[in-house]
Design a protein around this motif. Structure first.
Motif, PDB file in Angstrom:
ATOM      1  N   ASP A  19       0.830  -1.209   0.000  1.00 36.43           N
ATOM      2  CA  ASP A  19       0.000   0.000   0.000  1.00 36.43           C
ATOM      3  C   ASP A  19       0.862   1.255   0.000  1.00 36.43           C
ATOM      4  OD1 ASP A  19      -2.233  -1.621   0.034  1.00 36.43           O
ATOM      5  OD2 ASP A  19      -2.457  -1.545   2.225  1.00 36.43           O
ATOM      6  N   GLU A  20       1.933   1.227   0.769  1.00 32.66           N
ATOM      7  CA  GLU A  20       2.839   2.385   0.797  1.00 32.66           C
ATOM      8  C   GLU A  20       3.537   2.566  -0.543  1.00 32.66           C
ATOM      9  OE1 GLU A  20       6.622   4.093   3.442  1.00 32.66           O
ATOM     10  OE2 GLU A  20       5.685   2.144   3.917  1.00 32.66           O
ATOM     11  N   LEU A  21       3.904   1.453  -1.190  1.00 37.81           N
ATOM     12  CA  LEU A  21       4.553   1.545  -2.495  1.00 37.81           C
ATOM     13  C   LEU A  21       3.597   2.080  -3.550  1.00 37.81           C
ATOM     14  CD1 LEU A  21       7.041   0.919  -4.266  1.00 37.81           C
ATOM     15  CD2 LEU A  21       6.112  -1.375  -4.598  1.00 37.81           C
ATOM     16  N   ALA A  22       2.317   1.713  -3.450  1.00 35.28           N
ATOM     17  CA  ALA A  22       1.340   2.193  -4.425  1.00 35.28           C
ATOM     18  C   ALA A  22       1.141   3.706  -4.330  1.00 35.28           C
ATOM     19  CB  ALA A  22       0.011   1.478  -4.236  1.00 35.28           C
ATOM     20  N   THR A  23       1.286   4.267  -3.135  1.00 36.32           N
ATOM     21  CA  THR A  23       1.119   5.706  -2.955  1.00 36.32           C
ATOM     22  C   THR A  23       2.422   6.482  -3.135  1.00 36.32           C
ATOM     23  OG1 THR A  23       1.427   5.409  -0.566  1.00 36.32           O
ATOM     24  CG2 THR A  23      -0.825   5.399  -1.400  1.00 36.32           C
ATOM     25  N   SER A  24       3.557   5.851  -2.807  1.00 35.60           N
ATOM     26  CA  SER A  24       4.850   6.533  -2.904  1.00 35.60           C
ATOM     27  C   SER A  24       5.887   5.557  -3.466  1.00 35.60           C
ATOM     28  CB  SER A  24       5.290   7.044  -1.527  1.00 35.60           C
ATOM     29  OG  SER A  24       6.581   7.619  -1.591  1.00 35.60           O
ATOM     30  N   ILE A  25       6.252   5.758  -4.707  1.00 32.46           N
ATOM     31  CA  ILE A  25       7.235   4.893  -5.363  1.00 32.46           C
ATOM     32  C   ILE A  25       8.630   5.403  -5.017  1.00 32.46           C
ATOM     33  CG2 ILE A  25       8.049   3.988  -7.564  1.00 32.46           C
ATOM     34  CD1 ILE A  25       5.275   4.533  -8.707  1.00 32.46           C
ATOM     35  N   SER A  26       9.371   4.592  -4.269  1.00 31.78           N
ATOM     36  CA  SER A  26      10.723   4.969  -3.875  1.00 31.78           C
ATOM     37  C   SER A  26      11.623   3.739  -3.920  1.00 31.78           C
ATOM     38  CB  SER A  26      10.733   5.576  -2.464  1.00 31.78           C
ATOM     39  OG  SER A  26      10.291   4.628  -1.500  1.00 31.78           O
ATOM     40  N   THR A  27      12.913   3.978  -3.901  1.00 31.80           N
ATOM     41  CA  THR A  27      13.870   2.876  -3.948  1.00 31.80           C
ATOM     42  C   THR A  27      13.786   2.008  -2.703  1.00 31.80           C
ATOM     43  OG1 THR A  27      15.356   4.288  -5.241  1.00 31.80           O
ATOM     44  CG2 THR A  27      16.305   2.307  -4.274  1.00 31.80           C
ATOM     45  N   LEU A  28      13.558   2.636  -1.545  1.00 26.27           N
ATOM     46  CA  LEU A  28      13.464   1.873  -0.300  1.00 26.27           C
ATOM     47  C   LEU A  28      12.259   0.934  -0.320  1.00 26.27           C
ATOM     48  CD1 LEU A  28      14.433   1.311   2.579  1.00 26.27           C
ATOM     49  CD2 LEU A  28      13.050   3.265   3.336  1.00 26.27           C
ATOM     50  N   GLU A  31      12.854  -1.983  -2.682  1.00 28.08           N
ATOM     51  CA  GLU A  31      13.769  -2.972  -2.113  1.00 28.08           C
ATOM     52  C   GLU A  31      13.051  -3.844  -1.088  1.00 28.08           C
ATOM     53  OE1 GLU A  31      17.108  -5.193  -1.420  1.00 28.08           O
ATOM     54  OE2 GLU A  31      16.713  -3.742  -3.018  1.00 28.08           O
ATOM     55  N   ARG A  32      12.187  -3.249  -0.291  1.00 26.79           N
ATOM     56  CA  ARG A  32      11.437  -4.030   0.695  1.00 26.79           C
ATOM     57  C   ARG A  32      10.482  -5.010   0.006  1.00 26.79           C
ATOM     58  NH1 ARG A  32       8.769   0.285   4.567  1.00 26.79           N
ATOM     59  NH2 ARG A  32       7.954  -1.625   5.548  1.00 26.79           N
ATOM     60  N   VAL A  33       9.838  -4.564  -1.038  1.00 25.83           N
ATOM     61  CA  VAL A  33       8.930  -5.458  -1.776  1.00 25.83           C
ATOM     62  C   VAL A  33       9.704  -6.583  -2.441  1.00 25.83           C
ATOM     63  CG1 VAL A  33       7.334  -5.568  -3.725  1.00 25.83           C
ATOM     64  CG2 VAL A  33       7.174  -3.693  -2.099  1.00 25.83           C
ATOM     65  N   ARG A  34      10.884  -6.271  -2.970  1.00 24.13           N
ATOM     66  CA  ARG A  34      11.698  -7.313  -3.606  1.00 24.13           C
ATOM     67  C   ARG A  34      12.103  -8.381  -2.595  1.00 24.13           C
ATOM     68  NH1 ARG A  34      16.626  -9.048  -3.984  1.00 24.13           N
ATOM     69  NH2 ARG A  34      17.289  -7.530  -2.423  1.00 24.13           N
ATOM     70  N   ARG A  35      12.474  -7.956  -1.381  1.00 26.01           N
ATOM     71  CA  ARG A  35      12.859  -8.919  -0.345  1.00 26.01           C
ATOM     72  C   ARG A  35      11.664  -9.782   0.082  1.00 26.01           C
ATOM     73  NH1 ARG A  35      12.312  -8.678   4.963  1.00 26.01           N
ATOM     74  NH2 ARG A  35      11.677  -6.476   4.857  1.00 26.01           N
ATOM     75  N   LEU A  36      10.520  -9.151   0.271  1.00 27.85           N
ATOM     76  CA  LEU A  36       9.328  -9.903   0.676  1.00 27.85           C
ATOM     77  C   LEU A  36       8.846 -10.832  -0.440  1.00 27.85           C
ATOM     78  CD1 LEU A  36       7.337  -7.104   2.548  1.00 27.85           C
ATOM     79  CD2 LEU A  36       8.565  -9.035   3.552  1.00 27.85           C
ATOM     80  N   LYS A  37       9.028 -10.419  -1.666  1.00 24.02           N
ATOM     81  CA  LYS A  37       8.624 -11.284  -2.775  1.00 24.02           C
ATOM     82  C   LYS A  37       9.498 -12.528  -2.847  1.00 24.02           C
ATOM     83  CE  LYS A  37       7.412 -11.171  -7.666  1.00 24.02           C
ATOM     84  NZ  LYS A  37       7.357 -10.351  -8.903  1.00 24.02           N
ATOM     85  N   GLY A  38      10.799 -12.381  -2.575  1.00 20.66           N
ATOM     86  CA  GLY A  38      11.676 -13.554  -2.522  1.00 20.66           C
ATOM     87  C   GLY A  38      11.273 -14.506  -1.411  1.00 20.66           C
ATOM     88  N   HIS A  39      10.929 -13.952  -0.249  1.00 21.17           N
ATOM     89  CA  HIS A  39      10.439 -14.786   0.863  1.00 21.17           C
ATOM     90  C   HIS A  39       9.142 -15.487   0.480  1.00 21.17           C
ATOM     91  CE1 HIS A  39       9.148 -15.031   5.386  1.00 21.17           C
ATOM     92  NE2 HIS A  39       9.543 -16.195   4.900  1.00 21.17           N
ATOM     93  N   LEU A  40       8.284 -14.776  -0.249  1.00 21.84           N
ATOM     94  CA  LEU A  40       7.010 -15.364  -0.681  1.00 21.84           C
ATOM     95  C   LEU A  40       7.234 -16.546  -1.629  1.00 21.84           C
ATOM     96  CD1 LEU A  40       3.904 -15.305  -0.989  1.00 21.84           C
ATOM     97  CD2 LEU A  40       4.224 -13.641  -2.823  1.00 21.84           C
ATOM     98  N   LEU A  41       8.155 -16.401  -2.563  1.00 23.48           N
ATOM     99  CA  LEU A  41       8.430 -17.490  -3.505  1.00 23.48           C
ATOM    100  C   LEU A  41       8.991 -18.721  -2.785  1.00 23.48           C
ATOM    101  CD1 LEU A  41       9.942 -15.482  -6.505  1.00 23.48           C
ATOM    102  CD2 LEU A  41       7.645 -16.446  -6.299  1.00 23.48           C
ATOM    103  N   ALA A  42       9.915 -18.498  -1.849  1.00 28.67           N
ATOM    104  CA  ALA A  42      10.479 -19.628  -1.101  1.00 28.67           C
ATOM    105  C   ALA A  42       9.412 -20.326  -0.266  1.00 28.67           C
ATOM    106  CB  ALA A  42      11.622 -19.138  -0.200  1.00 28.67           C
TER     107      ALA A  42
END
Length: 255
Positions: A19-28, A31-42
């Motif tokens: 939700d925060e990424l949808a309202t504010s697109i930032s590098t931080l 990066e958090r979404v990328r890490r959580l997505k890797g955890h989700l795939l595993a």
């Protein structure tokens, strides 16, 4: 239960970040979404493996029958008792034969192992047949109901993970749409700058022409230069409007 707890924890983490990424697109945030997505795939791979194993057990009655460990132990102990009794009877019969009739040393040496091997093979065959028969006739309804309950739980966990993946994909699509919109706005602004530069170039060309040092009758009347500026401005404005109409006609700008 452990996998389901991990999925619930991942849900609590990933929804606010998306939700925060949808309202504010930032590098931080990316990066958090990328890490959580890797955890989700595993985690999805682990849940899928457990689900496949439970489904495999439910589809194989033999494997479910082998999970009754108490009955397997009882069958094994019964087989050992039968094996001991058969070997005792065999050794007693061999002693009676040796007392009643003389045999050659070669026969005495090679006959007993042969009989033992024969009885062992017979008992192994009977054991295999009895185990197969008992497995086929085993009442596995209780175990099947238990596995079905586990399957429902793990399938629900898998559904949660798929919902998370779909939510991430939807968020990525939304981000791509926003970035595409920003890119279109930049292109439109660039086109407007190009048109403005063209109009300014027209004025600069007129200024360059009248800045030359040459004699002409147009300089005899001071108001003539004002008319030149008016005509030049009207021509530049007309070209700018034509440029905008052309871009709107090509659907580069919204109507």
């Amino acid at each position: 239960m452990s996998l389901d707890a991990q999925v619930k924890e991942l849900e609590r983490e990933i929804y606010p970040v998306l939700d925060e990424l949808a309202t504010s697109i930032s590098t931080l945030n990316l990066e958090r979404v990328r890490r959580l997505k890797g955890h989700l795939l595993a985690l999805t791979q682990r849940v899928q493996k457990v689900r496949d194993e439970i489904e495999h057990l439910m589809n194989d009655d033999g494997d479910m029958a082998e999970m009754y460990l108490t009955e397997k132990k009882q069958r094994s102990e019964a087989y050992l008792l039968n094996d001991v009794s058969v070997r005792t009877d065999t050794s007693g019969g061999a002693r009676e034969v040796s007392k009643s009739a003389p045999v050659s040393p070669v026969g005495a040496f090679s006959g007993a192992p042969f009989l033992q091997r024969a009885f062992s093979s017979i008992m192994s065959s009977s054991k295999h047949g009895s185990l197969m028969g008992s497995s086929d006739g085993e009442n596995i309804e209780q175990l099947e109901m238990l596995l079905e309950a586990y399957f429902v739980v793990i399938d629900n966990t898998m559904s949660k993970l798929l919902s998370l993946k779909e939510y991430i994909d939807d968020t990525e699509d939304l981000i791509n749409i926003k970035l595409g919109n920003v890119q279109n706005q930049l292109i439109q602004f660039q086109l407007l700058l190009t048109a403005s530069t063209f109009v300014a170039t027209v004025f600069a060309s007129v200024t360059a022409v009248f800045g030359m040092n040459f004699a002409d009758s147009i300089f005899d009347c001071p108001s003539t230069f004002n008319w030149v500026l008016v005509i030049t401005g009207f021509t530049g404005g007309f070209l700018y409007v034509c440029f905008l109409v052309y871009l709107r006609h090509r659907k580069v700008f919204p109507g």
